[in-house]
Design an enzyme around this catalytic site. Structure first.
Site, short mmCIF file in Angstrom:
data_model
loop_
_atom_site.label_atom_id
_atom_site.label_comp_id
_atom_site.label_asym_id
_atom_site.label_seq_id
_atom_site.Cartn_x
_atom_site.Cartn_y
_atom_site.Cartn_z
N CYS A 71 1.06 -1.04 -0.22
CA CYS A 71 -0.12 0.03 -0.02
C CYS A 71 0.86 1.21 0.09
O CYS A 71 1.68 1.21 0.63
CB CYS A 71 -0.95 -0.15 1.11
N CYS A 78 0.36 4.99 6.88
CA CYS A 78 -0.24 4.69 8.15
C CYS A 78 0.77 4.14 9.26
O CYS A 78 1.06 2.90 8.86
CB CYS A 78 -1.39 3.91 8.18
N CYS A 132 0.22 0.40 10.43
CA CYS A 132 -0.11 -0.62 9.23
C CYS A 132 1.06 -1.54 8.90
O CYS A 132 1.89 -0.84 8.21
CB CYS A 132 -0.79 0.04 8.21
N CYS A 187 -16.60 -8.91 5.79
CA CYS A 187 -16.12 -7.52 5.37
C CYS A 187 -14.77 -7.90 4.63
O CYS A 187 -13.91 -8.54 5.12
CB CYS A 187 -15.57 -6.85 6.77
N CYS A 243 -19.68 -5.76 3.60
CA CYS A 243 -19.13 -4.73 4.15
C CYS A 243 -17.69 -4.67 3.45
O CYS A 243 -17.10 -5.75 3.10
CB CYS A 243 -18.60 -4.50 5.60
N CYS A 273 -19.44 2.46 8.79
CA CYS A 273 -18.69 1.72 9.95
C CYS A 273 -17.45 2.41 9.90
O CYS A 273 -16.59 2.73 9.03
CB CYS A 273 -18.26 0.32 9.24
N ARG A 331 -17.89 -2.03 18.10
CA ARG A 331 -17.19 -3.26 17.79
C ARG A 331 -15.93 -3.48 18.70
O ARG A 331 -14.97 -2.53 18.52
CB ARG A 331 -16.70 -3.52 16.49
N1 SAM Z 1 -6.64 0.66 3.05
C1 SAM Z 1 -7.77 0.68 3.57
C2 SAM Z 1 -7.79 1.90 4.48
O1 SAM Z 1 -6.79 2.38 5.15
O2 SAM Z 1 -8.88 2.76 4.53
C3 SAM Z 1 -8.62 -0.18 4.23
C4 SAM Z 1 -8.02 -1.29 5.19
S1 SAM Z 1 -7.03 -0.61 6.54
C5 SAM Z 1 -5.88 -1.83 7.03
C6 SAM Z 1 -8.55 -0.76 7.70
C7 SAM Z 1 -8.01 0.01 9.07
O3 SAM Z 1 -7.41 -1.26 9.71
C8 SAM Z 1 -7.25 1.08 9.39
O4 SAM Z 1 -8.11 2.29 9.08
C9 SAM Z 1 -6.91 0.91 10.77
O5 SAM Z 1 -8.10 1.63 11.57
C10 SAM Z 1 -7.02 -0.57 10.94
N2 SAM Z 1 -5.79 -1.03 11.48
C11 SAM Z 1 -4.57 -1.33 10.38
N3 SAM Z 1 -3.58 -1.84 10.93
C12 SAM Z 1 -3.87 -1.77 12.13
C13 SAM Z 1 -3.11 -2.38 13.62
N4 SAM Z 1 -2.07 -2.78 13.27
N5 SAM Z 1 -3.86 -2.19 14.57
C14 SAM Z 1 -5.23 -2.10 14.83
N6 SAM Z 1 -5.82 -1.80 13.78
C15 SAM Z 1 -5.37 -1.36 12.49
FE1 SF4 Z 2 -2.62 1.24 3.31
FE2 SF4 Z 2 -2.85 0.19 5.88
FE3 SF4 Z 2 -2.95 2.76 5.68
FE4 SF4 Z 2 -5.08 1.08 4.66
S1 SF4 Z 2 -4.16 1.37 6.61
S2 SF4 Z 2 -4.14 3.11 3.74
S3 SF4 Z 2 -4.00 -0.60 4.07
S4 SF4 Z 2 -1.11 1.58 5.03
#
Ligand code: SAM
Ligand code: SF4
Ligand code: DTB
Length: 374
Positions: free
Chosen positions: A53, A57, A60, A97, A128, A188, A260
């Site tokens: 990606c 973030c 992530c 989801c 979802c 959500c 949740r």
């Molecule tokens: N890429 C898309 C986005 O970020 O909008 C969708 C998938 S992203 C992985 C969805 C959500 O997963 C993120 O917004 C975050 O809140 C949650 N998430 C990701 N990594 C995480 C982690 N290590 N611990 C807890 N929540 C996490």
């Molecule tokens: Fe990409 Fe992870 Fe951020 Fe979603 S949360 S936009 S998968 S880096």
């Protein structure tokens, strides 16, 4: 009295400042006013496109910028997704989801995802998706395919946000949420706690969610899963009571929403999860994997539900049928799920939900209960 969208930060902070027991009792009182007790909604997650990606973030494992050892995977084939959805349904999930590691979906990806949504919907599951930012036109396309919920998190407070993500703004996220709303989908939206934020940031996240024009139907509260290689890998663990406080305050601020107990259950004791349900959590991710990290075994979750006498909530679209049929026959409606179902009374009260008490009434009730106990 109305379900409120005008909570001030001071009011939210006052809730966080309540003695723990008072907060939990109040959250459970609100919970029982708006939801069937002992009933939890069950969702299963599938990563349909993993890793690589472009976003940054900090939490992530799927960001291309961090070396987390994760193998990237292309968008899955339709039949493979359908098979996972059938398995989730057999295991007792009512919502499926689909998550994709996109900044935002490209037109050809969206065409494939809409085909998946149609397939999953045809299985009788709620659908979802979480695909990153979407435009109003894309949101309408998803809705037309039968998408029930779109997940897009605010993640943290407006103030702390810039410490976590630089590649998209808070306003970008709010714009996506508006597009989802305007397309007529359920929202959500929640966040992550345990990212090194201050208590004020947890209050700021919840205040932002609770002052959206309408509350998200589903509010995932994720505890950070600390993944090696991400910038937040070594963040100090959050005090579990502060996690539970966050659930409780979310429940009080957004009484009609499903809150949740989301990522992080794999590291929680059964007792901490039970406390989270007591604080008003009424939805979980069920299945051995979240997107890329672990989640409790399904057998363990089933046992936990049995021990707590918690039952699975029927899908929303089945609620009317369930309640109506039960009212007509006087008998509960059997369900094919392997998880137990309620055997007393209709599972949902959403047709006649009472209104939330304002903070002043909550404070008065707490004072009264203290006087009565003295
Ligand atoms: N890429 C898309 C986005 O970020 O909008 C969708 C998938 S992203 C992985 C969805 C959500 O997963 C993120 O917004 C975050 O809140 C949650 N998430 C990701 N990594 C995480 C982690 N290590 N611990 C807890 N929540 C996490
Ligand atoms: Fe990409 Fe992870 Fe951020 Fe979603 S949360 S936009 S998968 S880096
Ligand atoms: C949400 O709020 N939590 C889920 C879902 N929405 C998509 C994701 C949690 C991801 C945890 C880290 C992982 O497994 O990659």
């Amino acid at each position: 009295m109305q379900v409120r969208n005008d909570w001030t930060l001071a009011e939210v902070e006052a809730l966080f400042a309540l003695p723990f027991m008072d907060l939990i009792v109040e959250a459970q009182r609100v919970h029982r006013q708006f939801h069937a007790p002992n009933t939890v909604q069950i969702s299963t997650l599938l990563s349909i496109k993993t890793g690589a990606c472009p976003e940054d973030c900090a939490y992530c494992p799927q960001s291309v910028r961090y070396d987390t050892g994760l193998a990237a995977e292309e968008l899955m084939e339709l039949e493979a997704v359908a098979e996972k959805a059938r398995a989730a349904k057999r295991a007792g999930a009512t919502r499926f989801c689909m998550g994709a590691a996109y900044r935002s979906p490209k037109p050809k990806d969206l065409r494939k995802v809409t085909a998946m949504i149609r397939e999953v919907k045809a299985l009788g599951l709620e659908t979802c998706a979480t695909l990153g930012m979407v435009t109003p036109a894309q949101a309408f396309e998803l809705k037309a395919a039968g998408l029930d919920y779109y997940n897009h998190n605010l993640d943290t407070s407006p103030q702390y946000y810039e410490k976590i993500i630089s590649t998209r703004t808070y306003q970008d996220r709010l714009d996506t949420l508006q597009a989802v709303r305007d397309a007529g989908m359920n929202v959500c939206c929640g966040g992550i706690v345990g990212m090194g934020e201050e208590p004020a940031d947890r209050a700021g996240l919840l205040q932002t969610l609770a002052t959206l024009p309408s509350h998200p139907e589903s509010v995932p509260i994720n505890q950070l899963v600390r993944v090696a290689g991400t910038p937040l890998a070594d963040t100090a663990a959050l005090d579990p009571f502060d996690f539970v406080r966050t659930i409780a305050v979310a429940r009080i601020l957004m009484p009609r929403s499903h809150v949740r107990l989301s990522a992080g259950r794999g590291e929680m004791s059964d007792e901490l999860q039970a406390l989270s349900f007591l604080a008003g959590a009424n939805s979980i991710f069920y299945g051995e994997k979240l997107l890329t990290t672990g989640n409790p075994d399904t057998a363990h979750d089933q046992r936990l539900f049995e021990r707590l006498k918690i039952v699975a909530e029927p899908p929303q679209h089945a609620h009317a049928t369930h309640a109506t049929t039960q009212a007509a026959t006087g008998h509960p409606v059997p369900d094919e799920s392997i998880l137990a179902r309620p055997d007393t009374g209709p599972a949902a009260r959403d047709s006649a939900t009472p209104e939330a008490a304002p903070l002043a009434a909550i404070a008065a009730a707490l004072r009264e209960s203290r006087t009565a106990a003295a």
